[in-house]
Scaffold this motif. Structure first.
Motif, PDB file in Angstrom:
ATOM      1  N   ILE A  61       0.857  -1.184   0.000  1.00 29.51           N
ATOM      2  CA  ILE A  61       0.000   0.000   0.000  1.00 29.51           C
ATOM      3  C   ILE A  61       0.888   1.226   0.000  1.00 29.51           C
ATOM      4  O   ILE A  61       1.817   1.335   0.807  1.00 29.51           O
ATOM      5  CB  ILE A  61      -0.929   0.003   1.239  1.00 29.51           C
ATOM      6  CG1 ILE A  61      -1.856  -1.217   1.194  1.00 29.51           C
ATOM      7  CG2 ILE A  61      -1.741   1.289   1.304  1.00 29.51           C
ATOM      8  CD1 ILE A  61      -2.719  -1.390   2.416  1.00 29.51           C
ATOM      9  N   ASP A  62       0.624   2.152  -0.919  1.00 26.70           N
ATOM     10  CA  ASP A  62       1.395   3.387  -1.019  1.00 26.70           C
ATOM     11  C   ASP A  62       0.824   4.409  -0.035  1.00 26.70           C
ATOM     12  O   ASP A  62      -0.288   4.899  -0.204  1.00 26.70           O
ATOM     13  CB  ASP A  62       1.335   3.926  -2.441  1.00 26.70           C
ATOM     14  CG  ASP A  62       2.211   5.154  -2.636  1.00 26.70           C
ATOM     15  OD1 ASP A  62       3.029   5.457  -1.751  1.00 26.70           O
ATOM     16  OD2 ASP A  62       2.060   5.807  -3.685  1.00 26.70           O
ATOM     17  N   LEU A  63       1.589   4.688   1.009  1.00 22.89           N
ATOM     18  CA  LEU A  63       1.187   5.682   2.008  1.00 22.89           C
ATOM     19  C   LEU A  63       2.169   6.847   1.966  1.00 22.89           C
ATOM     20  O   LEU A  63       3.326   6.700   2.337  1.00 22.89           O
ATOM     21  CB  LEU A  63       1.184   5.077   3.421  1.00 22.89           C
ATOM     22  CG  LEU A  63       0.077   4.106   3.737  1.00 22.89           C
ATOM     23  CD1 LEU A  63       0.257   3.527   5.133  1.00 22.89           C
ATOM     24  CD2 LEU A  63      -1.266   4.788   3.653  1.00 22.89           C
ATOM     25  N   MET A  64       1.710   7.964   1.464  1.00 24.28           N
ATOM     26  CA  MET A  64       2.514   9.189   1.385  1.00 24.28           C
ATOM     27  C   MET A  64       3.876   8.937   0.746  1.00 24.28           C
ATOM     28  O   MET A  64       4.919   9.296   1.282  1.00 24.28           O
ATOM     29  CB  MET A  64       2.673   9.802   2.778  1.00 24.28           C
ATOM     30  CG  MET A  64       1.338  10.219   3.359  1.00 24.28           C
ATOM     31  SD  MET A  64       1.444  11.128   4.893  1.00 24.28           S
ATOM     32  CE  MET A  64       1.823   9.839   6.054  1.00 24.28           C
ATOM     33  N   GLY A  65       3.861   8.243  -0.392  1.00 23.34           N
ATOM     34  CA  GLY A  65       5.085   8.018  -1.141  1.00 23.34           C
ATOM     35  C   GLY A  65       5.933   6.876  -0.629  1.00 23.34           C
ATOM     36  O   GLY A  65       7.036   6.647  -1.116  1.00 23.34           O
ATOM     37  N   ARG A  66       5.467   6.168   0.343  1.00 23.00           N
ATOM     38  CA  ARG A  66       6.230   5.051   0.905  1.00 23.00           C
ATOM     39  C   ARG A  66       5.390   3.785   0.818  1.00 23.00           C
ATOM     40  O   ARG A  66       4.218   3.778   1.183  1.00 23.00           O
ATOM     41  CB  ARG A  66       6.548   5.376   2.362  1.00 23.00           C
ATOM     42  CG  ARG A  66       7.449   4.395   2.985  1.00 23.00           C
ATOM     43  CD  ARG A  66       7.851   4.852   4.358  1.00 23.00           C
ATOM     44  NE  ARG A  66       8.213   3.670   5.103  1.00 23.00           N
ATOM     45  CZ  ARG A  66       8.419   3.622   6.370  1.00 23.00           C
ATOM     46  NH1 ARG A  66       8.289   4.723   7.081  1.00 23.00           N
ATOM     47  NH2 ARG A  66       8.750   2.516   6.955  1.00 23.00           N
ATOM     48  N   GLU A  67       5.979   2.687   0.343  1.00 25.78           N
ATOM     49  CA  GLU A  67       5.241   1.435   0.232  1.00 25.78           C
ATOM     50  C   GLU A  67       5.256   0.696   1.568  1.00 25.78           C
ATOM     51  O   GLU A  67       6.312   0.505   2.174  1.00 25.78           O
ATOM     52  CB  GLU A  67       5.839   0.551  -0.861  1.00 25.78           C
ATOM     53  CG  GLU A  67       5.558   1.078  -2.255  1.00 25.78           C
ATOM     54  CD  GLU A  67       5.984   0.111  -3.332  1.00 25.78           C
ATOM     55  OE1 GLU A  67       6.953  -0.650  -3.128  1.00 25.78           O
ATOM     56  OE2 GLU A  67       5.334   0.117  -4.384  1.00 25.78           O
ATOM     57  N   VAL A  68       4.066   0.321   2.004  1.00 22.63           N
ATOM     58  CA  VAL A  68       3.912  -0.391   3.268  1.00 22.63           C
ATOM     59  C   VAL A  68       3.299  -1.752   2.980  1.00 22.63           C
ATOM     60  O   VAL A  68       2.291  -1.847   2.277  1.00 22.63           O
ATOM     61  CB  VAL A  68       3.000   0.417   4.233  1.00 22.63           C
ATOM     62  CG1 VAL A  68       2.773  -0.340   5.521  1.00 22.63           C
ATOM     63  CG2 VAL A  68       3.588   1.786   4.496  1.00 22.63           C
ATOM     64  N   ARG A  69       3.908  -2.798   3.526  1.00 18.17           N
ATOM     65  CA  ARG A  69       3.385  -4.146   3.357  1.00 18.17           C
ATOM     66  C   ARG A  69       2.247  -4.373   4.343  1.00 18.17           C
ATOM     67  O   ARG A  69       2.315  -3.950   5.490  1.00 18.17           O
ATOM     68  CB  ARG A  69       4.472  -5.182   3.615  1.00 18.17           C
ATOM     69  CG  ARG A  69       5.463  -5.272   2.513  1.00 18.17           C
ATOM     70  CD  ARG A  69       6.487  -6.386   2.798  1.00 18.17           C
ATOM     71  NE  ARG A  69       7.309  -6.600   1.656  1.00 18.17           N
ATOM     72  CZ  ARG A  69       8.376  -5.876   1.333  1.00 18.17           C
ATOM     73  NH1 ARG A  69       8.731  -4.867   2.093  1.00 18.17           N
ATOM     74  NH2 ARG A  69       9.071  -6.149   0.256  1.00 18.17           N
ATOM     75  N   SER A  70       1.210  -5.074   3.842  1.00 19.71           N
ATOM     76  CA  SER A  70       0.078  -5.398   4.700  1.00 19.71           C
ATOM     77  C   SER A  70      -0.468  -6.758   4.293  1.00 19.71           C
ATOM     78  O   SER A  70      -0.406  -7.136   3.126  1.00 19.71           O
ATOM     79  CB  SER A  70      -1.011  -4.328   4.565  1.00 19.71           C
ATOM     80  OG  SER A  70      -2.080  -4.611   5.434  1.00 19.71           O
ATOM     81  N   SER A  71      -0.980  -7.479   5.266  1.00 16.43           N
ATOM     82  CA  SER A  71      -1.614  -8.768   5.009  1.00 16.43           C
ATOM     83  C   SER A  71      -3.097  -8.617   5.327  1.00 16.43           C
ATOM     84  O   SER A  71      -3.460  -8.190   6.415  1.00 16.43           O
ATOM     85  CB  SER A  71      -0.979  -9.839   5.894  1.00 16.43           C
ATOM     86  OG  SER A  71      -1.636 -11.072   5.711  1.00 16.43           O
ATOM     87  N   LEU A  72      -3.938  -8.976   4.351  1.00 16.97           N
ATOM     88  CA  LEU A  72      -5.378  -8.784   4.483  1.00 16.97           C
ATOM     89  C   LEU A  72      -6.112 -10.105   4.277  1.00 16.97           C
ATOM     90  O   LEU A  72      -5.623 -10.982   3.567  1.00 16.97           O
ATOM     91  CB  LEU A  72      -5.875  -7.801   3.415  1.00 16.97           C
ATOM     92  CG  LEU A  72      -5.206  -6.441   3.344  1.00 16.97           C
ATOM     93  CD1 LEU A  72      -5.638  -5.718   2.085  1.00 16.97           C
ATOM     94  CD2 LEU A  72      -5.561  -5.638   4.577  1.00 16.97           C
ATOM     95  N   PRO A  73      -7.312 -10.232   4.850  1.00 21.30           N
ATOM     96  CA  PRO A  73      -8.134 -11.403   4.510  1.00 21.30           C
ATOM     97  C   PRO A  73      -8.465 -11.374   3.013  1.00 21.30           C
ATOM     98  O   PRO A  73      -8.723 -10.306   2.450  1.00 21.30           O
ATOM     99  CB  PRO A  73      -9.401 -11.211   5.346  1.00 21.30           C
ATOM    100  CG  PRO A  73      -9.018 -10.280   6.440  1.00 21.30           C
ATOM    101  CD  PRO A  73      -7.945  -9.397   5.865  1.00 21.30           C
ATOM    102  N   ARG A  74      -8.459 -12.510   2.370  1.00 20.37           N
ATOM    103  CA  ARG A  74      -8.739 -12.566   0.933  1.00 20.37           C
ATOM    104  C   ARG A  74     -10.108 -12.005   0.586  1.00 20.37           C
ATOM    105  O   ARG A  74     -10.318 -11.494  -0.492  1.00 20.37           O
ATOM    106  CB  ARG A  74      -8.619 -13.995   0.427  1.00 20.37           C
ATOM    107  CG  ARG A  74      -7.178 -14.425   0.284  1.00 20.37           C
ATOM    108  CD  ARG A  74      -7.135 -15.784  -0.358  1.00 20.37           C
ATOM    109  NE  ARG A  74      -5.765 -16.190  -0.582  1.00 20.37           N
ATOM    110  CZ  ARG A  74      -5.346 -16.724  -1.717  1.00 20.37           C
ATOM    111  NH1 ARG A  74      -6.178 -16.890  -2.704  1.00 20.37           N
ATOM    112  NH2 ARG A  74      -4.105 -17.067  -1.859  1.00 20.37           N
ATOM    113  N   ALA A  75     -11.051 -12.114   1.508  1.00 22.71           N
ATOM    114  CA  ALA A  75     -12.404 -11.601   1.246  1.00 22.71           C
ATOM    115  C   ALA A  75     -12.427 -10.087   1.157  1.00 22.71           C
ATOM    116  O   ALA A  75     -13.412  -9.513   0.712  1.00 22.71           O
ATOM    117  CB  ALA A  75     -13.363 -12.069   2.338  1.00 22.71           C
TER     118      ALA A  75
END
Length: 169
Positions: free
Chosen positions: A148-162
């Motif tokens: 996820i691009d947050l203010m020019g910085r890529e942040v890794r996130s793990s989400l439920p597939r749904a």
């Protein structure tokens, strides 16, 4: 030329807590049923477990041919409140594509087979709903790793597939 009505899927409204009872009695009568569920991860104290939750609580899909006699018995089946029909004299089934999509999406064996690393997805819930991003990893059957691009910085996130839907262009 009159419309030909064909076999298909219809919606039955259930009585409170009537899902299991309706399934048993409809099966006994020879009707095929489908109740889409989603896996929900619950966290009780220190343990996590997966629970199945109905996608449409209080409703069940029933397959029948309205040209054959006997389908009206569904209305008096234990657990069923009534069939949801626009016109009881000429019932119209739901679109086949809708049922196929629900079956593919809600069947744990088939769910999310269409996702792969690098695919573009749209987040459908949470603070970043409607954000389009790419799948970075598929860590488990229930999770999707995204950047996820947050203010020019890529942040890794793990989400439920749904919580993601594949973007088709």
């Amino acid at each position: 030329m009159p419309d030909t009505i064909r076999s298909g899927w219809f919606v039955a409204q259930l009585r409170p807590h009537g899902l299991a009872q309706a399934r048993v009695h409809l099966k006994r009568q020879g009707f095929e049923t489908f109740s889409p569920v989603l896996l929900h991860q619950s966290q009780a104290l220190s343990s996590k477990r997966n629970e199945e939750r109905p996608l449409f609580p209080g409703y069940l899909f029933v397959n029948f041919d309205p040209n054959q006699s006997g389908w009206s018995s569904i209305n008096s089946t234990r657990g069923v409140s009534r069939l949801v029909l626009n016109d009881p004299r000429r019932p119209r089934p739901l679109p086949d594509e809708l049922i196929r999509a629900l079956q593919n999406r809600c069947d744990p064996e088939k769910a999310y087979d269409d996702l792969a690393v690098g695919d573009r997805v749209r987040l459908v819930t949470g603070p970043f709903a409607e954000l389009v991003t790419k799948i970075e990893s598929l860590p488990s059957a229930e999770r999707v790793g995204v950047l996820i691009d947050l203010m020019g910085r890529e942040v890794r996130s793990s989400l439920p597939r749904a919580h993601v839907v594949k973007v088709t262009e």
